[in-house]
Design a protein around this motif. Structure first.
Motif, PDB file in Angstrom:
ATOM      1  N   LYS A  16       0.831  -1.203   0.000  1.00 31.26           N
ATOM      2  CA  LYS A  16       0.000   0.000   0.000  1.00 31.26           C
ATOM      3  C   LYS A  16       0.860   1.246   0.000  1.00 31.26           C
ATOM      4  O   LYS A  16       1.843   1.337   0.712  1.00 31.26           O
ATOM      5  CB  LYS A  16      -0.872   0.013   1.262  1.00 31.26           C
ATOM      6  N   ARG A  17       0.447   2.221  -0.796  1.00 28.89           N
ATOM      7  CA  ARG A  17       1.121   3.518  -0.835  1.00 28.89           C
ATOM      8  C   ARG A  17       0.373   4.446   0.123  1.00 28.89           C
ATOM      9  O   ARG A  17      -0.697   4.947  -0.211  1.00 28.89           O
ATOM     10  CB  ARG A  17       1.138   4.062  -2.255  1.00 28.89           C
ATOM     11  N   ILE A  18       0.989   4.640   1.301  1.00 28.03           N
ATOM     12  CA  ILE A  18       0.365   5.448   2.353  1.00 28.03           C
ATOM     13  C   ILE A  18       1.124   6.764   2.481  1.00 28.03           C
ATOM     14  O   ILE A  18       2.350   6.784   2.570  1.00 28.03           O
ATOM     15  CB  ILE A  18       0.372   4.702   3.704  1.00 28.03           C
ATOM     16  N   LEU A  41      -5.288  11.565  -2.990  1.00 29.36           N
ATOM     17  CA  LEU A  41      -5.952  10.262  -3.140  1.00 29.36           C
ATOM     18  C   LEU A  41      -5.788   9.683  -4.544  1.00 29.36           C
ATOM     19  O   LEU A  41      -5.940   8.483  -4.737  1.00 29.36           O
ATOM     20  CB  LEU A  41      -7.442  10.370  -2.791  1.00 29.36           C
ATOM     21  N   ARG A  42      -5.475  10.524  -5.520  1.00 30.61           N
ATOM     22  CA  ARG A  42      -5.214  10.029  -6.876  1.00 30.61           C
ATOM     23  C   ARG A  42      -3.818   9.420  -6.976  1.00 30.61           C
ATOM     24  O   ARG A  42      -3.539   8.676  -7.914  1.00 30.61           O
ATOM     25  CB  ARG A  42      -5.380  11.148  -7.891  1.00 30.61           C
ATOM     26  N   PHE A  63      -2.101   8.100  -3.956  1.00 28.68           N
ATOM     27  CA  PHE A  63      -1.846   7.168  -2.859  1.00 28.68           C
ATOM     28  C   PHE A  63      -3.082   6.328  -2.550  1.00 28.68           C
ATOM     29  O   PHE A  63      -4.207   6.753  -2.792  1.00 28.68           O
ATOM     30  CB  PHE A  63      -1.426   7.950  -1.600  1.00 28.68           C
ATOM     31  N   ASP A  64      -2.837   5.156  -1.971  1.00 31.81           N
ATOM     32  CA  ASP A  64      -3.939   4.273  -1.577  1.00 31.81           C
ATOM     33  C   ASP A  64      -4.632   4.774  -0.320  1.00 31.81           C
ATOM     34  O   ASP A  64      -5.822   4.534  -0.124  1.00 31.81           O
ATOM     35  CB  ASP A  64      -3.409   2.848  -1.321  1.00 31.81           C
ATOM     36  N   GLU A  65      -3.878   5.452   0.524  1.00 29.37           N
ATOM     37  CA  GLU A  65      -4.421   5.971   1.777  1.00 29.37           C
ATOM     38  C   GLU A  65      -3.723   7.275   2.119  1.00 29.37           C
ATOM     39  O   GLU A  65      -2.513   7.401   1.919  1.00 29.37           O
ATOM     40  CB  GLU A  65      -4.199   4.958   2.914  1.00 29.37           C
ATOM     41  N   TYR A 117     -14.956   9.047   2.282  1.00 34.99           N
ATOM     42  CA  TYR A 117     -13.660   8.666   1.718  1.00 34.99           C
ATOM     43  C   TYR A 117     -12.983   7.670   2.660  1.00 34.99           C
ATOM     44  O   TYR A 117     -12.245   8.078   3.571  1.00 34.99           O
ATOM     45  CB  TYR A 117     -12.777   9.898   1.519  1.00 34.99           C
ATOM     46  N   ALA A 120     -10.491   5.898   2.347  1.00 31.92           N
ATOM     47  CA  ALA A 120      -9.026   5.899   2.256  1.00 31.92           C
ATOM     48  C   ALA A 120      -8.399   7.079   2.995  1.00 31.92           C
ATOM     49  O   ALA A 120      -7.186   7.268   2.939  1.00 31.92           O
ATOM     50  CB  ALA A 120      -8.589   5.900   0.796  1.00 31.92           C
TER      51      ALA A 120
END
Length: 155
Positions: free
Chosen positions: A2-4, A26-27, A29-31, A62, A64
């Motif tokens: 995951k890209r946090i 959010l475009r 990263f996943d969170e 949202y 995320a």
């Protein structure tokens, strides 16, 4: 993996400019974790708990986006949260000069963290938390600058 991204700040208050950075983040990263840092040297204008609630409500649709508060170095918090990115908004070159130094220190503390800068959308660039606080303190309506409605009166 995951890209946090951790989006740190005092967010006193959280503005539409901040909201814009989160939504654009959010475009990428996943969170996105909105981290409200506690600063023992600064007294907040808006209570921390109130701001956390208002931000959570603004992003209730949202999943995320998560909101937290912290009292630690931002880089340490990013590591604990599994965030390998710090998300920051830049309104102008003054912001860049300030943020550049901080990003270097964050890399020193947590080598795996990358700071990602997003340029503030032009129509939101004049908005700052300090301006909003001043307007609010003197009884001016500020809801048009915020992604939520304030119910409290000026402090």
């Amino acid at each position: 993996m995951k890209r946090i991204a951790l989006f740190p700040g005092s967010f006193d208050p959280f503005t539409k400019g901040h909201e814009d950075i989160v939504l654009r983040g959010l475009r990428l990263f996943d969170e996105v974790v909105i981290g409200i840092g506690r600063n023992a040297r600064k007294e907040r204008y808006f209570p921390l708990e109130q701001m956390m609630h208002l931000i959570e409500e603004a992003f209730r649709h949202y999943p995320a986006v998560r909101v937290m508060s912290y009292d630690d170095l931002t880089a340490n918090v990013a590591r604990k949260e599994g965030a390998t990115f710090l998300l920051r908004g830049l309104r102008n070159t003054t912001d860049f000069e300030y943020e550049n130094g901080i990003s270097q220190v964050n890399r020193y503390v947590y080598e795996e963290v990358e700071t990602v800068f997003l340029i503030t959308s032009p129509h939101l660039a004049p908005i700052s938390s300090s301006i909003i606080r001043d307007l609010h303190r003197y009884g001016q309506q500020v809801d048009e600058f915020l992604p939520y409605k304030l119910v409290n009166q000026p402090a």
